[in-house]
Enzyme design. Structure first.
Site, PDB file in Angstrom:
ATOM      1  N   ASP A  70     -17.310   1.285  -0.031  1.00 56.22           N
ATOM      2  CA  ASP A  70     -16.230   0.645   0.725  1.00 56.22           C
ATOM      3  C   ASP A  70     -15.558   1.596   1.706  1.00 56.22           C
ATOM      4  O   ASP A  70     -14.552   1.226   2.331  1.00 56.22           O
ATOM      5  CB  ASP A  70     -15.172   0.088  -0.235  1.00 56.22           C
ATOM      6  CG  ASP A  70     -15.605  -1.212  -0.890  1.00 56.22           C
ATOM      7  OD1 ASP A  70     -16.529  -1.858  -0.375  1.00 56.22           O
ATOM      8  OD2 ASP A  70     -15.024  -1.572  -1.931  1.00 56.22           O
ATOM      9  N   ARG A  95     -12.389   3.086  -5.770  1.00 61.52           N
ATOM     10  CA  ARG A  95     -12.105   3.477  -4.395  1.00 61.52           C
ATOM     11  C   ARG A  95     -11.263   4.751  -4.281  1.00 61.52           C
ATOM     12  O   ARG A  95     -11.089   5.276  -3.179  1.00 61.52           O
ATOM     13  CB  ARG A  95     -11.395   2.334  -3.658  1.00 61.52           C
ATOM     14  CG  ARG A  95     -12.236   1.076  -3.520  1.00 61.52           C
ATOM     15  CD  ARG A  95     -11.706   0.166  -2.418  1.00 61.52           C
ATOM     16  NE  ARG A  95     -11.835   0.795  -1.113  1.00 61.52           N
ATOM     17  CZ  ARG A  95     -11.348   0.265   0.018  1.00 61.52           C
ATOM     18  NH1 ARG A  95     -10.688  -0.877  -0.030  1.00 61.52           N
ATOM     19  NH2 ARG A  95     -11.503   0.878   1.177  1.00 61.52           N
ATOM     20  N   ARG A 140      -2.197  -5.379  -4.322  1.00 64.44           N
ATOM     21  CA  ARG A 140      -2.605  -3.977  -4.231  1.00 64.44           C
ATOM     22  C   ARG A 140      -1.371  -3.067  -4.115  1.00 64.44           C
ATOM     23  O   ARG A 140      -0.873  -2.570  -5.114  1.00 64.44           O
ATOM     24  CB  ARG A 140      -3.540  -3.772  -3.028  1.00 64.44           C
ATOM     25  CG  ARG A 140      -4.832  -4.613  -3.086  1.00 64.44           C
ATOM     26  CD  ARG A 140      -5.791  -4.159  -4.177  1.00 64.44           C
ATOM     27  NE  ARG A 140      -7.027  -4.911  -4.179  1.00 64.44           N
ATOM     28  CZ  ARG A 140      -8.081  -4.647  -3.417  1.00 64.44           C
ATOM     29  NH1 ARG A 140      -8.030  -3.648  -2.565  1.00 64.44           N
ATOM     30  NH2 ARG A 140      -9.176  -5.383  -3.490  1.00 64.44           N
ATOM     31  N   HIS A 169      -4.891  -8.297   0.872  1.00 57.60           N
ATOM     32  CA  HIS A 169      -4.249  -7.305   1.723  1.00 57.60           C
ATOM     33  C   HIS A 169      -3.499  -8.028   2.834  1.00 57.60           C
ATOM     34  O   HIS A 169      -3.952  -9.082   3.319  1.00 57.60           O
ATOM     35  CB  HIS A 169      -5.275  -6.376   2.383  1.00 57.60           C
ATOM     36  CG  HIS A 169      -5.651  -5.179   1.583  1.00 57.60           C
ATOM     37  ND1 HIS A 169      -6.858  -4.529   1.751  1.00 57.60           N
ATOM     38  CD2 HIS A 169      -4.994  -4.476   0.632  1.00 57.60           C
ATOM     39  CE1 HIS A 169      -6.924  -3.504   0.925  1.00 57.60           C
ATOM     40  NE2 HIS A 169      -5.797  -3.444   0.235  1.00 57.60           N
ATOM     41  N   CYS A 263     -10.163  -4.251   8.865  1.00 66.72           N
ATOM     42  CA  CYS A 263     -10.465  -3.417   7.691  1.00 66.72           C
ATOM     43  C   CYS A 263     -11.273  -2.182   8.098  1.00 66.72           C
ATOM     44  O   CYS A 263     -11.123  -1.122   7.489  1.00 66.72           O
ATOM     45  CB  CYS A 263     -11.238  -4.207   6.644  1.00 66.72           C
ATOM     46  SG  CYS A 263     -10.270  -5.460   5.790  1.00 66.72           S
TER      47      CYS A 263
END
Length: 270
Positions: A70, A95, A140, A169, A263
């Site tokens: 990612d 991540r 998140r 997000h 992103c």
């Protein structure tokens, strides 16, 4: 009206999806049994980079790290304002090593990096406007991180609660068009957050759920040109009506991991 919109040159940081894969599931888009075409992902990503450069923007690149699939989603690595870097601390253990990789790039490039104490996923949940930093929470980034951001930058932070896991997000549900306006999908937010957005941005461009699910709000605007997912046709039409120029870029292979244009794009604001 579009002739009156003035683009502003931007500096972006990106990461080649050389190691892109869907190896785990940390949002509703991710299905590890779904095959990924890495060559297609890289071709689509390169088309985005070419579009940025064709419109006068500067693009820097961080070297991808094997085992961090990612890492292509560079927006999550930090928020950069006034040449100051507020780094990331990821919610998902998978991540977390990305934070160190990006921190190394920033330090090598001459930046000091603040590592947050609270969970914070960079521009994924931190969207600066001309007067505020809009800050998402609910899935998140934590409210505690919002307070850290305000103390670090000295800029008012407006907390917004996300309520739909498809829009985990803030940058999947909202993006900044220019110094004065935004586009967003109202139903991604709690009732109180919708009211706040309505008060702050009464002339905002509103998107449908179909636009949002097509990653239409995971867009990047330079004040005139809006780099947008091609399937968000209704939103593109609204943007044209408001004087913006849509620049469609297909990142559908990267959508398999829940990410799109924004992103993949970290903005470095000097």
């Amino acid at each position: 009206m579009s002739e009156s919109r003035v683009p502003r040159p931007r500096r972006f940081l990106v990461c080649d999806p050389r190691h892109f894969a869907v190896q785990y599931a940390i949002n509703p888009w991710m299905r590890p049994d779904t095959p990924v075409d890495v060559d297609l992902a890289r071709d689509q990503w390169q088309a985005l980079i070419s579009a940025y450069r064709a419109h006068g923007h500067t693009v820097d690149s961080v070297e991808p790290v094997p085992g961090l699939p990612d890492m292509v989603f560079a927006a999550n690595c930090a928020l950069v304002l006034g040449g100051r870097v507020f780094g990331s601390s990821f919610h998902a253990p998978e991540r977390r090593p990305e934070s160190t990789a990006y921190e190394t790039w920033f330090k090598t490039a001459g930046f000091d990096v603040y590592r947050p104490e609270s969970v914070c996923e960079g521009e994924g949940d931190l969207v600066p406007t001309s007067r505020y930093i809009l800050a998402g929470t609910g899935f998140r980034t934590t409210p505690e991180a919002h307070r850290e951001v305000q103390e670090f930058f000295g800029v008012p932070v407006i907390g917004l609660r996300l309520v739909d896991p498809h829009f985990y997000h803030l940058d999947t549900a909202l993006f900044v068009l220019d110094d004065d306006n935004i586009a967003y999908y109202p139903e991604a937010f709690s009732p109180g957050s919708r009211e706040v957005l309505g008060r702050l941005f009464p002339d905002a461009v509103l998107a449908t759920r179909e636009d949002a699910l097509a990653f239409g709000l995971n867009s990047v605007s330079d004040g005139r040109h809006v780099f947008i997912a091609p399937r968000a046709e209704a939103l593109a039409d609204r943007l044209v009506h408001h004087g913006y120029v849509p620049v469609p870029v297909d990142l559908s292979e990267l959508h398999k991991a829940g990410g799109g244009i924004k992103c993949c794009t970290q903005e470095i604001r000097s």
